[in-house]
Design a protein around this motif. Structure first.
Motif, PDB file in Angstrom:
ATOM      1  N   ARG A  85       0.912  -1.348   0.055  1.00 31.10           N
ATOM      2  CA  ARG A  85       0.097   0.199   0.104  1.00 31.10           C
ATOM      3  C   ARG A  85       0.945   1.375  -0.283  1.00 31.10           C
ATOM      4  NH1 ARG A  85      -3.562   1.429   3.412  1.00 31.10           N
ATOM      5  NH2 ARG A  85      -5.036   2.478   1.984  1.00 31.10           N
ATOM      6  N   LEU A  86       1.691   1.339  -1.191  1.00 26.49           N
ATOM      7  CA  LEU A  86       2.524   2.551  -1.102  1.00 26.49           C
ATOM      8  C   LEU A  86       1.573   3.864  -1.869  1.00 26.49           C
ATOM      9  CD1 LEU A  86       5.655   0.843  -2.574  1.00 26.49           C
ATOM     10  CD2 LEU A  86       5.009   1.197  -0.274  1.00 26.49           C
ATOM     11  N   SER A  87       2.083   4.868  -1.610  1.00 27.23           N
ATOM     12  CA  SER A  87       1.455   5.875  -2.323  1.00 27.23           C
ATOM     13  C   SER A  87       1.684   5.882  -3.711  1.00 27.23           C
ATOM     14  CB  SER A  87       2.120   7.420  -2.013  1.00 27.23           C
ATOM     15  OG  SER A  87       3.461   7.553  -2.502  1.00 27.23           O
ATOM     16  N   TYR A  88       0.684   6.237  -4.559  1.00 27.08           N
ATOM     17  CA  TYR A  88       0.803   6.350  -6.142  1.00 27.08           C
ATOM     18  C   TYR A  88       2.031   6.951  -6.627  1.00 27.08           C
ATOM     19  CZ  TYR A  88      -3.768   3.624  -6.373  1.00 27.08           C
ATOM     20  OH  TYR A  88      -4.518   2.623  -6.337  1.00 27.08           O
ATOM     21  N   ALA A  89       2.369   8.053  -5.946  1.00 33.34           N
ATOM     22  CA  ALA A  89       3.520   8.902  -6.501  1.00 33.34           C
ATOM     23  C   ALA A  89       4.839   7.930  -6.382  1.00 33.34           C
ATOM     24  CB  ALA A  89       3.686  10.138  -5.708  1.00 33.34           C
ATOM     25  N   THR A  90       5.107   7.353  -5.454  1.00 30.48           N
ATOM     26  CA  THR A  90       6.077   6.284  -5.284  1.00 30.48           C
ATOM     27  C   THR A  90       6.049   5.161  -6.304  1.00 30.48           C
ATOM     28  OG1 THR A  90       6.451   6.832  -3.126  1.00 30.48           O
ATOM     29  CG2 THR A  90       7.234   4.573  -3.729  1.00 30.48           C
ATOM     30  N   LEU A  91       4.771   4.564  -6.467  1.00 34.04           N
ATOM     31  CA  LEU A  91       4.514   3.424  -7.421  1.00 34.04           C
ATOM     32  C   LEU A  91       4.894   4.012  -8.709  1.00 34.04           C
ATOM     33  CD1 LEU A  91       1.167   1.734  -5.786  1.00 34.04           C
ATOM     34  CD2 LEU A  91       3.693   0.793  -6.096  1.00 34.04           C
ATOM     35  N   GLY A  92       4.239   5.395  -9.081  1.00 36.95           N
ATOM     36  CA  GLY A  92       4.495   5.769 -10.576  1.00 36.95           C
ATOM     37  C   GLY A  92       5.902   6.055 -10.788  1.00 36.95           C
ATOM     38  N   ALA A  93       6.594   6.516  -9.694  1.00 37.61           N
ATOM     39  CA  ALA A  93       8.049   6.676  -9.967  1.00 37.61           C
ATOM     40  C   ALA A  93       8.954   5.379 -10.102  1.00 37.61           C
ATOM     41  CB  ALA A  93       8.635   7.452  -8.769  1.00 37.61           C
ATOM     42  N   PHE A  94       8.269   4.357  -9.606  1.00 41.87           N
ATOM     43  CA  PHE A  94       9.056   3.057  -9.679  1.00 41.87           C
ATOM     44  C   PHE A  94       8.709   2.393 -10.990  1.00 41.87           C
ATOM     45  CE2 PHE A  94       8.146  -1.736  -9.583  1.00 41.87           C
ATOM     46  CZ  PHE A  94       9.287  -2.182  -9.175  1.00 41.87           C
ATOM     47  N   MET A  95       7.720   2.669 -11.659  1.00 38.33           N
ATOM     48  CA  MET A  95       7.289   1.907 -13.043  1.00 38.33           C
ATOM     49  C   MET A  95       8.039   2.650 -14.108  1.00 38.33           C
ATOM     50  SD  MET A  95       3.300   2.605 -11.942  1.00 38.33           S
ATOM     51  CE  MET A  95       2.771   3.036 -13.424  1.00 38.33           C
ATOM     52  N   LYS A  96       9.080   1.984 -14.367  1.00 36.96           N
ATOM     53  CA  LYS A  96      10.228   2.456 -15.104  1.00 36.96           C
ATOM     54  C   LYS A  96       9.802   1.942 -16.587  1.00 36.96           C
ATOM     55  CE  LYS A  96      15.492   1.757 -15.708  1.00 36.96           C
ATOM     56  NZ  LYS A  96      16.276   0.829 -15.157  1.00 36.96           N
ATOM     57  N   TYR A  97       9.031   0.754 -16.815  1.00 34.51           N
ATOM     58  CA  TYR A  97       8.712   0.569 -18.294  1.00 34.51           C
ATOM     59  C   TYR A  97       7.214   0.606 -18.268  1.00 34.51           C
ATOM     60  CZ  TYR A  97      13.509  -0.358 -18.359  1.00 34.51           C
ATOM     61  OH  TYR A  97      14.765  -0.295 -18.193  1.00 34.51           O
ATOM     62  N   PRO A  98       6.393   1.741 -18.722  1.00 34.29           N
ATOM     63  CA  PRO A  98       4.899   1.723 -18.433  1.00 34.29           C
ATOM     64  C   PRO A  98       4.329   1.032 -19.639  1.00 34.29           C
ATOM     65  CG  PRO A  98       5.628   3.720 -18.827  1.00 34.29           C
ATOM     66  CD  PRO A  98       7.022   2.876 -18.919  1.00 34.29           C
ATOM     67  N   LYS A  99       4.395  -0.109 -19.817  1.00 31.19           N
ATOM     68  CA  LYS A  99       3.953  -0.935 -20.967  1.00 31.19           C
ATOM     69  C   LYS A  99       3.843  -2.575 -20.524  1.00 31.19           C
ATOM     70  CE  LYS A  99       6.215  -2.033 -24.549  1.00 31.19           C
ATOM     71  NZ  LYS A  99       6.336  -3.519 -24.351  1.00 31.19           N
ATOM     72  N   GLU A 100       3.157  -3.130 -21.423  1.00 34.64           N
ATOM     73  CA  GLU A 100       2.986  -4.575 -21.205  1.00 34.64           C
ATOM     74  C   GLU A 100       4.151  -5.299 -22.104  1.00 34.64           C
ATOM     75  OE1 GLU A 100      -1.445  -6.228 -21.489  1.00 34.64           O
ATOM     76  OE2 GLU A 100      -1.431  -4.026 -22.732  1.00 34.64           O
ATOM     77  N   SER A 101       4.114  -6.411 -22.174  1.00 34.36           N
ATOM     78  CA  SER A 101       5.205  -7.356 -22.603  1.00 34.36           C
ATOM     79  C   SER A 101       4.958  -7.221 -24.204  1.00 34.36           C
ATOM     80  CB  SER A 101       5.365  -8.703 -22.002  1.00 34.36           C
ATOM     81  OG  SER A 101       4.224  -9.275 -22.468  1.00 34.36           O
ATOM     82  N   LEU A 102       3.681  -7.084 -24.533  1.00 39.16           N
ATOM     83  CA  LEU A 102       3.944  -6.729 -26.259  1.00 39.16           C
ATOM     84  C   LEU A 102       3.093  -5.588 -26.352  1.00 39.16           C
ATOM     85  CD1 LEU A 102       2.922 -10.471 -27.242  1.00 39.16           C
ATOM     86  CD2 LEU A 102       5.002  -9.299 -27.745  1.00 39.16           C
ATOM     87  N   PRO A 103       3.350  -4.662 -27.378  1.00 38.29           N
ATOM     88  CA  PRO A 103       4.432  -5.198 -28.472  1.00 38.29           C
ATOM     89  C   PRO A 103       5.879  -5.026 -27.776  1.00 38.29           C
ATOM     90  CG  PRO A 103       3.475  -3.079 -28.748  1.00 38.29           C
ATOM     91  CD  PRO A 103       2.710  -3.739 -27.589  1.00 38.29           C
TER      92      PRO A 103
END
Length: 447
Positions: free
Chosen positions: A179-197
Motif C-alpha cells: 500500500r505505497l503512495s501512487y506517486a512512489t509507485l508511479g516513480a517505480f514504474m520504469k517501463y509503463p507498458k505490457e510485454s507486447l508489443p
C-alpha cells in the motif's frame, strides 16, 4: 502531466483524497513508503542476491541490498535538488498545496530503494534463466495454452514487472500489497507498458515491460491517478513515464557505473592504476590533486574519487532534468538522463571496462552457468508438481514437493497463467544461497 497529480498521496483502497497540506510533518506519507519497503521480507532478501559476483563470499562486494540502499541515497539527493528547483519554478505547489522539496526526495528515495525488489537470484542471468526455461526448456510445453502476452511475460521474465507485483499484489488479509503512495509507485514504474508489443519504439520507456497481465488493472489505476499520458502503439495502450522515474533510473545508472567499477578494482579484476585513471578523467574538473596525492591506500583513493564522481553525476543529472522539464512532462523526452551527459564518453569507457573485466569475467560466467541449472531445476520440479496436482495425477514425489514448498505459490489456482507466474515469483524471491540449498536438496545432495 502536472506536478500536483504526479505527487499523489493516494494509496490502494483510499476513499478520500489525501492532501499534502494536511499531512503530519513528523511522518509524511512518502516517508511511510520508505519504511514499508525497508521492513518488507522481499527487501531483506536482497542481502543475499547478486549485484556483481554471484554467491561471492567476499565481504566488500556489493549485494542487491547494499546497491539498493546506495541507489536510494543518491536518489534522495537527486529528488531534493530537483524538487527545490521545481518549487521555485511552480511556487503554487508549495504555497497552495503544501509540497516541500523533501517530498520529491522521499518519493525518489523510496522508489529507488525498491527498484531491484523483484529481481531473481544470480543477477540479470536469473531473469534470462527463468525466461529460457519457458522459451527453449521444458516450459515450452505451455506455449499453446497461453495467450501471446501471457507467454511473453514468461519468456521475457522481467524483474521490474515482478517488483510491481510484489509491491501491489493483494494477499489473504493484506489488500494492496505494501500500500505505497501512487506517486512512489508511479516513480517505480520504469517501463509503463505490457510485454507486447516488444520494443515498439526506441523510447527508453519501451526498452522492457513493467507489469504482468494479472497486474494490468492495478497498473492502469496508478497511471491514471498520477496522470501519466496515455498513447496507443500497435493497437496497445502504453503510458509516458512518471518524470521522477528518470531520477530513479539516473540514481541506478550512477551507482552501478561507479560502484560496480569499484568492486572490480577491489576484487583485482581491474588494474588499480589503470582504473583510477578513468575515474580521474570523470572528475578532472573538481579533483583536488594535492589532497588526492596525500592518500596512501587504494581504499582511500577509491573512496575519494567515488564521492567526487557520484556528486559530479548527480549535479549533471539535475541540470539535464531541469533543462528538459517541459519535454519530460509532455512525454517527449525519450532517453536516460545520463545518456545526455557531457561525461557520456567517460561513463561509456568505464562501463565497457566493467563489461569486459567484471560482468564477463571467468568467475561470473561460471556462477551464472550454475545459476541457469539451479533455476531451471527448481522451476521444473515446482511446475510439474503444480501441473500434476491440477490434473489430479500427483505422485508421492509431487506431494512431497508441494508439502515442502506449496505454501509459497498458488498451485491450486484454476488458471494456468496465474499458477506459472506464481511459481516464477517464488523462484525469483529466493536468495542466491537459498536457491542453491533447495537445488541441492532436490538433487539429493543435501539433507
Amino acid at each position: 502531466m502536472n506536478w500536483e497529480q504526479l505527487l499523489s498521496l493516494k494509496r490502494q483502497g483510499d476513499t478520500n483524497k489525501r492532501l499534502r497540506k494536511e499531512q503530519d510533518e513528523t511522518r509524511l506519507g512518502f516517508e511511510v513508503d520508505y519504511d514499508r519497503i525497508i521492513f518488507s521480507s522481499a527487501f531483506r532478501s536482497l542481502q543475499d542476491k547478486t549485484q556483481v559476483i554471484p554467491l561471492s563470499k567476499t565481504s566488500f562486494v556489493h549485494t542487491r541490498l547494499t546497491h539498493s540502499l546506495e541507489v536510494s541515497v543518491v536518489g534522495r539527493s537527486l529528488g531534493r535538488a530537483v524538487g527545490k528547483k521545481i518549487l521555485e519554478k511552480h511556487p503554487h505547489l508549495s504555497t497552495i498545496h503544501g509540497y516541500r522539496f523533501n517530498d520529491f526526495g522521499a518519493i525518489v528515495a523510496a522508489a529507488a530503494l525498491a527498484h531491484d525488489i523483484g529481481n531473481p537470484p544470480f543477477g540479470h542471468s536469473g531473469e534470462k534463466a527463468i525466461g529460457e526455461y519457458f522459451k527453449t526448456g521444458s516450459g515450452i510445453r505451455y506455449k499453446d495454452q497461453l495467450t501471446p502476452k501471457q507467454y511473453r511475460d514468461l519468456i521475457d521474465f522481467e524483474g521490474n514487472a515482478n517488483g510491481f507485483k510484489i509491491l501491489t499484489e493483494s494477499r489473504e488479509g493484506i489488500e494492496g500489497g505494501l500500500r505505497l503512495s501512487y506517486a512512489t509507485l508511479g516513480a517505480f514504474m520504469k517501463y509503463p507498458k505490457e510485454s507486447l508489443p516488444k520494443k515498439p519504439t526506441k523510447h527508453i520507456a519501451h526498452k522492457k515491460y513493467g507489469y504482468f497481465q494479472n497486474e494490468r488493472s492495478s497498473f492502469h489505476d496508478v497511471a491514471e491517478e498520477v496522470g501519466l499520458l496515455q498513447q496507443t502503439i500497435a493497437g496497445e495502450t502504453t503510458y509516458s513515464r512518471h518524470p521522477l522515474t528518470f531520477l530513479v533510473e539516473a540514481a541506478d545508472d550512477i551507482c552501478y557505473t561507479i560502484i560496480d567499477f569499484e568492486d572490480g578494482i577491489n576484487l583485482g579484476l581491474i588494474d588499480e592504476e589503470y582504473a583510477l585513471e578513468y575515474l580521474i578523467k570523470l572528475v578532472k574538473d573538481t579533483i583536488n590533486t594535492s589532497k588526492y596525492n596525500q592518500l596512501a591506500t587504494t581504499a582511500d583513493r577509491l573512496s575519494y574519487l567515488r564521492a567526487l564522481a557520484i556528486n559530479t553525476l548527480i549535479q549533471e543529472a539535475v541540470s539535464i532534468f531541469i533543462e528538459n522539464e517541459e519535454k519530460i512532462l509532455s512525454g517527449a523526452f525519450d532517453t536516460a538522463l545520463i545518456d545526455k551527459s557531457k561525461y557520456d564518453a567517460q561513463i561509456n569507457d568505464i562501463i565497457k571496462i566493467s563489461i569486459d573485466k567484471i560482468y564477463q569475467s571467468h568467475e561470473v560466467t561460471e556462477k551464472e552457468i550454475a545459476g541457469y541449472e539451479i533455476l531451471a531445476t527448481l522451476l521444473d520440479r515446482y511446475c510439474i508438481a503444480t501441473d500434476n496436482y491440477n490434473r489430479d495425477e500427483t505422485s508421492n514425489y509431487d506431494k512431497l514437493i508441494l508439502r515442502a514448498e506449496g505454501d509459497h505459490f498458488d498451485y491450486k489456482n484454476e488458471e494456468l497463467y496465474t499458477r506459472l507466474i506464481s511459481v516464477c515469483k517464488y523462484v525469483a524471491s529466493l536468495t542466491d544461497g537459498n536457491a542453491l540449498m533447495k537445488f541441492q536438496k532436490i538433487r539429493g545432495l543435501q539433507l
